[in-house]
Design a protein around this motif. Structure first.
Motif, PDB file in Angstrom:
ATOM      1  N   ASP A 196       0.738  -0.952   0.244  1.00 48.04           N
ATOM      2  CA  ASP A 196      -0.106  -0.160  -0.165  1.00 48.04           C
ATOM      3  C   ASP A 196       0.978   1.435  -0.009  1.00 48.04           C
ATOM      4  OD1 ASP A 196       0.793  -0.412   2.549  1.00 48.04           O
ATOM      5  OD2 ASP A 196      -1.004   0.245   3.586  1.00 48.04           O
ATOM      6  N   GLU A 197       2.116   1.394   0.092  1.00 47.55           N
ATOM      7  CA  GLU A 197       2.814   2.260   0.548  1.00 47.55           C
ATOM      8  C   GLU A 197       3.658   2.517  -0.764  1.00 47.55           C
ATOM      9  OE1 GLU A 197       6.685   3.118   3.343  1.00 47.55           O
ATOM     10  OE2 GLU A 197       4.789   2.562   4.558  1.00 47.55           O
ATOM     11  N   LEU A 198       3.653   1.766  -1.400  1.00 45.40           N
ATOM     12  CA  LEU A 198       4.323   1.910  -2.918  1.00 45.40           C
ATOM     13  C   LEU A 198       2.952   1.713  -3.827  1.00 45.40           C
ATOM     14  CD1 LEU A 198       6.279  -1.810  -3.570  1.00 45.40           C
ATOM     15  CD2 LEU A 198       7.374   1.096  -3.131  1.00 45.40           C
ATOM     16  N   VAL A 199       2.064   1.745  -3.356  1.00 47.73           N
ATOM     17  CA  VAL A 199       1.327   2.755  -4.239  1.00 47.73           C
ATOM     18  C   VAL A 199       0.503   4.226  -3.936  1.00 47.73           C
ATOM     19  CG1 VAL A 199      -1.833   2.264  -4.230  1.00 47.73           C
ATOM     20  CG2 VAL A 199      -0.658   0.388  -4.475  1.00 47.73           C
ATOM     21  N   ALA A 200       1.086   4.324  -2.650  1.00 47.29           N
ATOM     22  CA  ALA A 200       0.362   5.745  -2.553  1.00 47.29           C
ATOM     23  C   ALA A 200       1.680   6.743  -3.174  1.00 47.29           C
ATOM     24  CB  ALA A 200       0.562   5.807  -0.464  1.00 47.29           C
ATOM     25  N   LEU A 201       2.881   6.249  -3.282  1.00 44.75           N
ATOM     26  CA  LEU A 201       3.847   6.913  -3.795  1.00 44.75           C
ATOM     27  C   LEU A 201       3.862   6.895  -5.210  1.00 44.75           C
ATOM     28  CD1 LEU A 201       7.073   5.075  -1.745  1.00 44.75           C
ATOM     29  CD2 LEU A 201       6.364   7.579  -1.549  1.00 44.75           C
ATOM     30  N   ALA A 202       3.480   6.139  -5.915  1.00 46.36           N
ATOM     31  CA  ALA A 202       2.923   6.002  -7.591  1.00 46.36           C
ATOM     32  C   ALA A 202       1.538   7.389  -7.489  1.00 46.36           C
ATOM     33  CB  ALA A 202       2.913   4.956  -8.088  1.00 46.36           C
ATOM     34  N   ILE A 203       0.766   6.975  -6.604  1.00 46.10           N
ATOM     35  CA  ILE A 203      -0.070   7.734  -7.796  1.00 46.10           C
ATOM     36  C   ILE A 203       0.089   9.353  -7.594  1.00 46.10           C
ATOM     37  CG2 ILE A 203      -2.650   8.707  -6.213  1.00 46.10           C
ATOM     38  CD1 ILE A 203      -3.334   6.541  -5.983  1.00 46.10           C
ATOM     39  N   PRO A 204       0.761  10.542  -6.712  1.00 52.33           N
ATOM     40  CA  PRO A 204       0.755  11.219  -6.980  1.00 52.33           C
ATOM     41  C   PRO A 204       1.975  11.441  -8.341  1.00 52.33           C
ATOM     42  CG  PRO A 204       1.919  10.931  -5.108  1.00 52.33           C
ATOM     43  CD  PRO A 204       0.787   9.863  -5.178  1.00 52.33           C
ATOM     44  N   ARG A 205       2.642  10.599  -8.665  1.00 49.47           N
ATOM     45  CA  ARG A 205       3.723  10.411  -9.900  1.00 49.47           C
ATOM     46  C   ARG A 205       2.681  10.264 -11.369  1.00 49.47           C
ATOM     47  NH1 ARG A 205       7.759   6.459  -6.684  1.00 49.47           N
ATOM     48  NH2 ARG A 205       8.659   7.607  -4.744  1.00 49.47           N
ATOM     49  N   LEU A 206       1.569   9.153 -11.304  1.00 47.18           N
ATOM     50  CA  LEU A 206       0.475   9.130 -11.709  1.00 47.18           C
ATOM     51  C   LEU A 206      -0.368  10.483 -12.301  1.00 47.18           C
ATOM     52  CD1 LEU A 206      -0.759   5.501 -11.626  1.00 47.18           C
ATOM     53  CD2 LEU A 206       1.617   6.566 -12.830  1.00 47.18           C
ATOM     54  N   GLU A 207      -0.601  10.883 -11.459  1.00 47.60           N
ATOM     55  CA  GLU A 207      -1.352  12.490 -11.726  1.00 47.60           C
ATOM     56  C   GLU A 207      -0.100  13.761 -12.458  1.00 47.60           C
ATOM     57  OE1 GLU A 207      -4.287  13.797 -10.734  1.00 47.60           O
ATOM     58  OE2 GLU A 207      -4.388  11.575  -9.675  1.00 47.60           O
ATOM     59  N   GLN A 208       0.872  12.959 -12.139  1.00 43.06           N
ATOM     60  CA  GLN A 208       1.613  14.114 -12.831  1.00 43.06           C
ATOM     61  C   GLN A 208       2.100  13.653 -14.698  1.00 43.06           C
ATOM     62  OE1 GLN A 208       5.697  14.383 -10.746  1.00 43.06           O
ATOM     63  NE2 GLN A 208       5.448  16.611 -10.389  1.00 43.06           N
ATOM     64  N   LEU A 209       2.208  12.457 -14.939  1.00 46.06           N
ATOM     65  CA  LEU A 209       1.993  12.152 -15.897  1.00 46.06           C
ATOM     66  C   LEU A 209       0.846  12.970 -16.550  1.00 46.06           C
ATOM     67  CD1 LEU A 209       4.239  10.321 -15.112  1.00 46.06           C
ATOM     68  CD2 LEU A 209       3.468   7.997 -16.967  1.00 46.06           C
ATOM     69  N   LEU A 210      -0.199  12.571 -16.464  1.00 44.60           N
ATOM     70  CA  LEU A 210      -1.472  13.199 -16.848  1.00 44.60           C
ATOM     71  C   LEU A 210      -1.148  14.597 -16.643  1.00 44.60           C
ATOM     72  CD1 LEU A 210      -4.448  12.342 -17.337  1.00 44.60           C
ATOM     73  CD2 LEU A 210      -4.849  12.442 -14.664  1.00 44.60           C
ATOM     74  N   ASP A 211      -1.052  15.097 -15.590  1.00 44.20           N
ATOM     75  CA  ASP A 211      -1.053  16.625 -15.810  1.00 44.20           C
ATOM     76  C   ASP A 211      -0.211  16.995 -17.504  1.00 44.20           C
ATOM     77  OD1 ASP A 211      -1.951  16.810 -13.057  1.00 44.20           O
ATOM     78  OD2 ASP A 211      -0.140  17.076 -12.375  1.00 44.20           O
ATOM     79  N   HIS A 212       0.656  16.188 -17.950  1.00 45.69           N
ATOM     80  CA  HIS A 212       1.173  16.534 -19.272  1.00 45.69           C
ATOM     81  C   HIS A 212       0.712  16.127 -20.104  1.00 45.69           C
ATOM     82  CE1 HIS A 212       4.455  17.440 -15.481  1.00 45.69           C
ATOM     83  NE2 HIS A 212       4.895  18.126 -17.369  1.00 45.69           N
ATOM     84  N   GLY A 213      -0.064  15.623 -20.116  1.00 49.01           N
ATOM     85  CA  GLY A 213      -1.086  15.110 -21.399  1.00 49.01           C
ATOM     86  C   GLY A 213      -1.349  13.294 -21.693  1.00 49.01           C
ATOM     87  N   THR A 214      -0.637  12.715 -20.432  1.00 49.53           N
ATOM     88  CA  THR A 214      -0.488  11.161 -20.847  1.00 49.53           C
ATOM     89  C   THR A 214      -1.804  10.716 -20.730  1.00 49.53           C
ATOM     90  OG1 THR A 214       1.595  11.183 -20.864  1.00 49.53           O
ATOM     91  CG2 THR A 214       0.561   9.163 -19.847  1.00 49.53           C
TER      92      THR A 214
END
Ligand SMILES: [Zn+2]
Length: 408
Positions: A115-133
């Motif tokens: 669950d910690e790995l999930v929590a670390l990844a979520i904001p990183r994926l949000e950043q990908l989305l911010d850049h249009g992915t």
């Protein structure tokens, strides 16, 4: 059924082909049920879909969402300290000897709870989305034990269920030899083949099987055996090939009809010819990695295109060699450093990325039947996407017809 009509657009770039024939003016896009229903002349579509919800795009540019087809987006900590050392001239081998480099990411994935790995990844994926992915491939490969590889892939599965991004999982147990197997390489290859691949396939945790084929890491023979074992278990081959030194990876990917051969900074003329003659295998270029590592030369995109290869672009997002979430930056590198035309770079980052992930139904394009994954740019010409580098002037992002980011 909710029907949308996206209109008042300066351009719609459909990415159905890698040339300016796919740039349409005076066009609108109709969306229904999360898919593109129709692309056509705005005046006539507005007339015919008067009851659709009208989205005024204020003269922006509409492109498909980016398909980032090569990332290592599930990891523990960032590795900025390592970057500091490297910038002072400490060689990577010395950093690895001190327990840094990929060893740090392996320690993190092995020790951190799921669950910690999930929590670390979520904001990183949000950043990908911010850049249009809107679609992203994520690899395992920081576990390098059966248990830890399965854990990392379960994290990917949880992310797929809990974020708006579409996620394609890849098993990369052959990313590197883990420290405890450095001197028992044949045993590690056997572990990947006999234990990891069957376990991953049984659990349904991956679509692709990937290998890091490079001198000093996995040999072409080891890569071939691992990828064939994966294929027997229903995992489609992909390959990290010829990144910094040539070892015939391009040829091997073509031979195995891999979905993609990735990196290719040191591909040989024979490898270029092999990929040019292999329509099944996409040449995926990752220029952000070479930029970040301070390399002076890039993959031969023009030669690959001239040979007839399909060229895709991806970030290689990872904490060691490419900590950027930005596909727009990758487009700039493709145009400025590899001689790709802006329209070729956009096609490579969308439709070709989808092909590298074998996604069906016009994924990565704006055409009838394709998933309604779009970026609305605060620009009047698509060329400004790579041109205004360092910026990501995005007004809105849609995934399967749902608006996820919006300043409209
Ligand atoms: Zn990679």
């Amino acid at each position: 059924v909710d029907t949308l009509i996206l209109t008042n657009l300066a351009q719609v770039v459909t990415c159905e082909r890698p040339d300016i024939g796919c740039v349409r003016e005076h066009a609108a896009v109709v969306v229904e049920g999360g898919r593109v229903l129709e692309v056509g002349e705005a005046a006539s579509l507005e007339e015919r879909y008067q009851r659709a919800e009208r989205v005024d795009c204020r003269r922006g540019v509409l492109t498909p969402g980016f398909v980032d087809s090569h990332t290592h987006a599930v990891f523990g900590g960032w590795r900025a300290a390592e970057y500091g050392l490297r910038s002072r001239g400490v060689p990577y081998m010395e950093i690895a000897r001190r327990g840094g480099g990929i060893n740090a990411s392996i320690r993190d994935v092995r020790s951190l709870p799921e669950d910690e790995l999930v929590a670390l990844a979520i904001p990183r994926l949000e950043q990908l989305l911010d850049h249009g992915t809107t679609t992203v491939e994520i690899k395992s490969g920081y576990g390098l034990s059966t248990e830890a590889e399965l854990k990392q892939l379960r994290v990917v599965r949880t992310l797929a269920a809990s974020t708006p991004l579409e996620i394609v999982p890849t098993f990369l147990g052959a990313h590197e030899f883990p420290p405890e197997y450095r001197d028992r390489r044949a045993e590690y290859v056997a572990l990947v083949i006999r234990e990891m691949i069957p376990a991953v396939a049984r659990a349904g945790l991956a679509t692709f099987c990937d290998v890091f084929c490079e001198p000093g890491v996995f040999t072409p023979d080891q890569a071939r055996r691992i990828l064939l074992a994966g294929r027997e278990h229903g995992l489609t081959p992909k390959l990290h090939a010829d990144e910094l030194e040539n070892s015939g990876g391009g040829e091997l990917a073509a031979e195995l009809e891999a979905a993609s051969a990735d990196h290719l900074g040191a591909i040989s003329p024979a490898g270029i010819a092999a990929l040019g003659a292999s329509p099944a295998t996409v040449a995926t270029l990752l220029p952000a990695t070479l930029l970040f590592l301070g390399k002076a030369s890039y993959a031969p995109a023009r030669q690959l295109l001239a040979a007839g290869a399909t060229v895709a672009l991806a970030t290689d997002f990872n904490p060691g060699s490419s900590p950027t979430p930005s596909m727009p930056l990758v487009l700039t590198l493709a145009c400025s450093q590899m001689g790709m035309e802006p329209i070729e770079s956009l096609f490579a980052a969308t439709a070709a990325g989808a092909r590298a992930l074998r996604l069906p139904d016009g994924h990565g394009t704006i055409a009838a039947g394709a998933p309604a994954d779009f970026i609305l740019w605060d620009l009047t010409d698509y060329v400004e996407i790579p041109y205004r580098f360092g910026a990501a002037p995005i007004r809105a992002v849609w995934k399967r017809g749902a608006r996820l980011r919006s300043s409209l």
